[in-house]
Design an enzyme around this catalytic site. Structure first.
Site, PDB file in Angstrom:
ATOM      1  N   GLU A 255      67.429  14.785  13.043  1.00  0.00           N
ATOM      2  CA  GLU A 255      68.284  14.463  14.170  1.00  0.00           C
ATOM      3  C   GLU A 255      67.539  14.913  15.424  1.00  0.00           C
ATOM      4  O   GLU A 255      67.085  16.048  15.500  1.00  0.00           O
ATOM      5  CB  GLU A 255      69.623  15.210  14.058  1.00  0.00           C
TER       6      GLU A 255
ATOM      7  N   ARG B 234      66.313  24.662   0.673  1.00  0.00           N
ATOM      8  CA  ARG B 234      65.780  24.828   2.020  1.00  0.00           C
ATOM      9  C   ARG B 234      64.712  25.900   2.004  1.00  0.00           C
ATOM     10  O   ARG B 234      64.724  26.787   1.154  1.00  0.00           O
ATOM     11  CB  ARG B 234      66.838  25.367   2.991  1.00  0.00           C
TER      12      ARG B 234
ATOM     13  N   LYS C   3      68.079  25.485  14.243  1.00  0.00           N
ATOM     14  CA  LYS C   3      67.810  24.921  15.568  1.00  0.00           C
ATOM     15  C   LYS C   3      68.653  25.609  16.638  1.00  0.00           C
ATOM     16  O   LYS C   3      68.190  25.856  17.739  1.00  0.00           O
ATOM     17  CB  LYS C   3      68.156  23.437  15.578  1.00  0.00           C
TER      18      LYS C   3
HETATM   19  P1  ATP Z   1      71.031  20.588  12.119  1.00  0.00           P
HETATM   20  O1  ATP Z   1      71.744  21.880  11.986  1.00  0.00           O
HETATM   21  O2  ATP Z   1      70.760  20.209  13.513  1.00  0.00           O
HETATM   22  O3  ATP Z   1      71.530  19.484  11.243  1.00  0.00           O
HETATM   23  P2  ATP Z   1      68.772  20.546  10.397  1.00  0.00           P
HETATM   24  O4  ATP Z   1      67.845  21.691  10.283  1.00  0.00           O
HETATM   25  O5  ATP Z   1      69.557  20.096   9.233  1.00  0.00           O
HETATM   26  O6  ATP Z   1      69.624  20.966  11.604  1.00  0.00           O
HETATM   27  P3  ATP Z   1      67.823  17.831  10.668  1.00  0.00           P
HETATM   28  O7  ATP Z   1      67.161  17.240  11.843  1.00  0.00           O
HETATM   29  O8  ATP Z   1      69.097  17.269  10.212  1.00  0.00           O
HETATM   30  O9  ATP Z   1      67.994  19.357  11.014  1.00  0.00           O
HETATM   31  O10 ATP Z   1      66.797  17.923   9.471  1.00  0.00           O
HETATM   32  C1  ATP Z   1      65.963  16.862   9.076  1.00  0.00           C
HETATM   33  C2  ATP Z   1      65.573  17.038   7.635  1.00  0.00           C
HETATM   34  O11 ATP Z   1      64.911  18.287   7.441  1.00  0.00           O
HETATM   35  C3  ATP Z   1      66.790  17.057   6.749  1.00  0.00           C
HETATM   36  O12 ATP Z   1      66.542  16.236   5.620  1.00  0.00           O
HETATM   37  C4  ATP Z   1      66.965  18.481   6.365  1.00  0.00           C
HETATM   38  O13 ATP Z   1      67.556  18.623   5.118  1.00  0.00           O
HETATM   39  C5  ATP Z   1      65.518  18.994   6.389  1.00  0.00           C
HETATM   40  N1  ATP Z   1      65.489  20.433   6.673  1.00  0.00           N
HETATM   41  C6  ATP Z   1      66.055  21.071   7.710  1.00  0.00           C
HETATM   42  N2  ATP Z   1      65.880  22.400   7.619  1.00  0.00           N
HETATM   43  C7  ATP Z   1      65.166  22.611   6.485  1.00  0.00           C
HETATM   44  C8  ATP Z   1      64.660  23.780   5.825  1.00  0.00           C
HETATM   45  N3  ATP Z   1      64.844  25.006   6.320  1.00  0.00           N
HETATM   46  N4  ATP Z   1      63.970  23.610   4.678  1.00  0.00           N
HETATM   47  C9  ATP Z   1      63.761  22.381   4.177  1.00  0.00           C
HETATM   48  N5  ATP Z   1      64.203  21.248   4.741  1.00  0.00           N
HETATM   49  C10 ATP Z   1      64.908  21.347   5.881  1.00  0.00           C
END
Ligand code: ATP
Ligand code: MG
Length: 569
Positions: free
Chosen positions: A39, A274, A284
């Protein structure tokens, strides 16, 4: 604390197994198509790197493709600035996204018309309805873990009424929160996500791509699975918190397949754990707070676990890929120790980085019997294990810079460096014998004195006749390159700064940045931005990509040579 230290690259994992199985059964032919769906509401961090390396890496290794897709359905929080930074970050990590041979970026917002059309279709098929309860009423009627939900009084609206209301929602006739569109699933489901989830809400918000065209926006869960299906994604890899959303993902796609929109097989969601990295934060929202409250110097502060931050710090894309390979993918959330990340950088750079001498805490060394006004040349390998990288040439003269702690008037046991009467080798130079030091009125050493042995030069026949235990690095005062060096350390002093809802600001490491005026070997003077070196005996350093200029270098410490965190110096 559960930390993983797994140094072997994974031979296989459950995601590869699932793909192998699909390839065996011919489910998708042999097609593998994944997507990385950020996002654009912030800068990517090291956790995203895991998802990037996984999605792009899996596609690459199966000869498939991975889409970069912006999941941009929250107009209030998203911007072009974030889109651009994400594109840069993924490219820098070494990946590309192509459609029919050309670079192509996907946006969920490109599907707004389709998403809307499918929502009307669900209404027509009796699978969605407009709910007019307040948010609070909806929350309460959803029930709890022990209590089934209560159907909304609006749940049995007719198709005609629902269509009319939904169209008027789109036309802007209602206020935010007045109505929402909900999928009609099961208010008694043990899975909360199946209790008639909201799939559209009213937002009078400007979207960075669609402008003011829309005042109804689709919810993430509704958008994501449809985007996957529209893009012919085979394996939709996401983090574990979406496991409970998978039944909804499948329900929506199944309903649209029943309606003839999508053909089977439908994309399959597979969850992985994660990345949580010790001494760092991967949220974020919290990273944004560090920036806006000025705890760091910006998104690309070299202490930040953002991709722009670790890039500026000096990490290489190769080290990040290596790190992601080493941690592998599992189904269990765990913490990865920061030392694993730093270890990957050392392992990447050890073989690549040219060596150079740098004195970070300089004090003068005066060779009293060295002729004044004379400079001589010394040679050293650019890389000790790669003679093919050539030799570096640097001067030696009567006055040198050495590290302040390489002299100790009252040496502790086992100290082999400079103290009166002791001999050491000046690395790639001569053997010297220390004779004492000058001090100021406060007792601080202002210069160390020694004599050298003219027949002891490294690389000459005489060198071997001198046996010394100490070997110190130095830079000739004549010709040395003065440089600002920023000594970075971990941003937090505790391994899990935000564990248990604690205020992570309390765990900030007050010594995470120190700036010193150093002297470098002359050859480092013309370092290009992002050029990396091993400063002998110190660690890995990079010429700062923004502030360093050839002729006037500024260096960042990436990591020290060894993992000494928490151990006495
Ligand atoms: P938000 O809280 O803004 O949703 P987010 O960290 O989930 O934050 P996204 O932009 O939705 O951010 O993440 C993009 C992709 O990265 C998603 O598929 C998410 O699952 C993956 N992702 C985010 N954080 C992690 C992490 N710590 N480890 C592995 N994958 C991650
Ligand atoms: Mg997310």
């Amino acid at each position: 604390m559960n930390t993983e230290r797994n140094d072997a690259p994974p031979a296989s994992n459950f995601i590869r197994n699932a793909i192998d199985e699909d390839n065996r059964s011919g489910k998708w032919g042999q097609r593998v198509e994944t997507r990385f769906p950020p996002e654009p509401n912030g800068y990517l961090h090291i956790g995203h790197a895991k998802s990037i390396c996984l999605n792009f890496g899996v596609a690459r290794s199966y000869g498939g493709i991975c889409h970069l897709r912006f999941d941009d359905t929250n107009p209030e929080k998203e911007s072009v600035e974030y889109v651009d930074s994400i594109i840069d970050a993924v490219k820098w990590l070494g990946f590309e996204w192509k459609k029919d041979g050309n670079e192509h970026v996907y946006y969920a917002s490109d599907y707004y018309d389709k998403l809307y059309e499918f929502a009307e279709l669900l209404i027509q098929r009796g699978k969605a309805y407009v709910d007019s309860q307040s948010a609070e009423e909806m929350r309460v009627s959803r029930g709890s873990a022990t209590e089934v939900g209560k159907p909304s009084p609006f749940r049995e609206r007719s198709v005609e009424e629902n269509l009319d209301l939904f169209r008027r929602m789109k036309a802007g006739e209602f206020k935010e929160g007045e109505h929402v569109l909900r999928a009609k699933i099961d208010m008694a489901s043990p899975n909360f996500n199946m209790r008639d989830p909201v799939i559209y809400r009213i937002r009078f918000a400007h979207h960075y791509r669609t402008g003011d065209k829309w005042c109804v926006y689709p919810m993430y869960d509704y958008t994501h699975c449809i985007s996957d299906a529209l893009e012919n994604i085979t394996h939709s890899l996401c983090t574990l918190e979406f496991e409970d959303h998978r039944p909804l993902y499948d329900w929506i796609l199944n309903e649209l397949a029943e309606a003839g929109i999508f053909s089977r097989p439908l994309p399959q969601q597979i969850e992985f754990s994660r990345l949580n990295l010790t001494y760092a934060i991967t949220s974020k929202r919290k990273l944004l707070q560090l920036v806006t409250e000025g705890h760091v110097d910006g998104w690309d502060d070299p202490r930040m676990p953002t991709i722009v931050g670790v890039r500026r710090r000096g990490f290489t894309p190769e080290a990040i890929q290596l790190f992601c390979e080493r941690i592998g993918v599992t189904k269990v959330d765990s913490w990865i120790d920061m030392s694993v990340f730093e270890g990957a950088l050392r392992d990447d750079l050890d073989d690549k980085a040219p060596r150079t001498a740098a004195v970070l805490d300089p004090v003068k060394l005066i060779i009293d019997n060295f002729p004044e006004g004379v400079t001589e040349e010394c040679n050293a390998p650019v890389h000790p294990h790669h003679p093919e990288h050539g030799t570096r040439v640097f001067p030696i003269s009567r006055e040198l810079w050495i590290e302040r702690d390489d002299y100790n008037e009252t040496p502790p046991k086992g100290y082999f460096r400079l103290f009166p009467g002791n001999k050491v080798r000046l690395r790639y130079g001569y053997v010297i014998e220390c004779t004492g030091a000058d001090k100021d009125e406060n007792g601080n050493v202002t210069a160390v004195h020694c004599n050298y042995f003219p027949d002891s030069k490294s690389g000459t026949e005489g060198a071997n006749t001198y046996k010394v235990k100490g070997n110190i690095h130095w830079v000739s005062a004549a010709g040395a390159c003065p440089a600002e060096v920023r000594i970075y350390d971990r941003l937090f002093k505790e391994p899990q700064p935000d564990a248990g809802g604690r205020d992570y600001l309390d765990a900030l490491n007050p010594d995470s940045k120190r700036v010193v005026n150093a002297y470098l070997e002359p050859g480092a003077r013309d370092a290009l931005p992002e050029q990396r070196y091993q400063f002998e005996r110190h660690g890995y350093f990079v010429a700062d990509r923004l502030d360093s200029k050839p002729g006037k270098p500024v260096f960042n410490r990436i990591v020290s040579l060894r993992d000494s965190w928490g151990k006495p110096a």
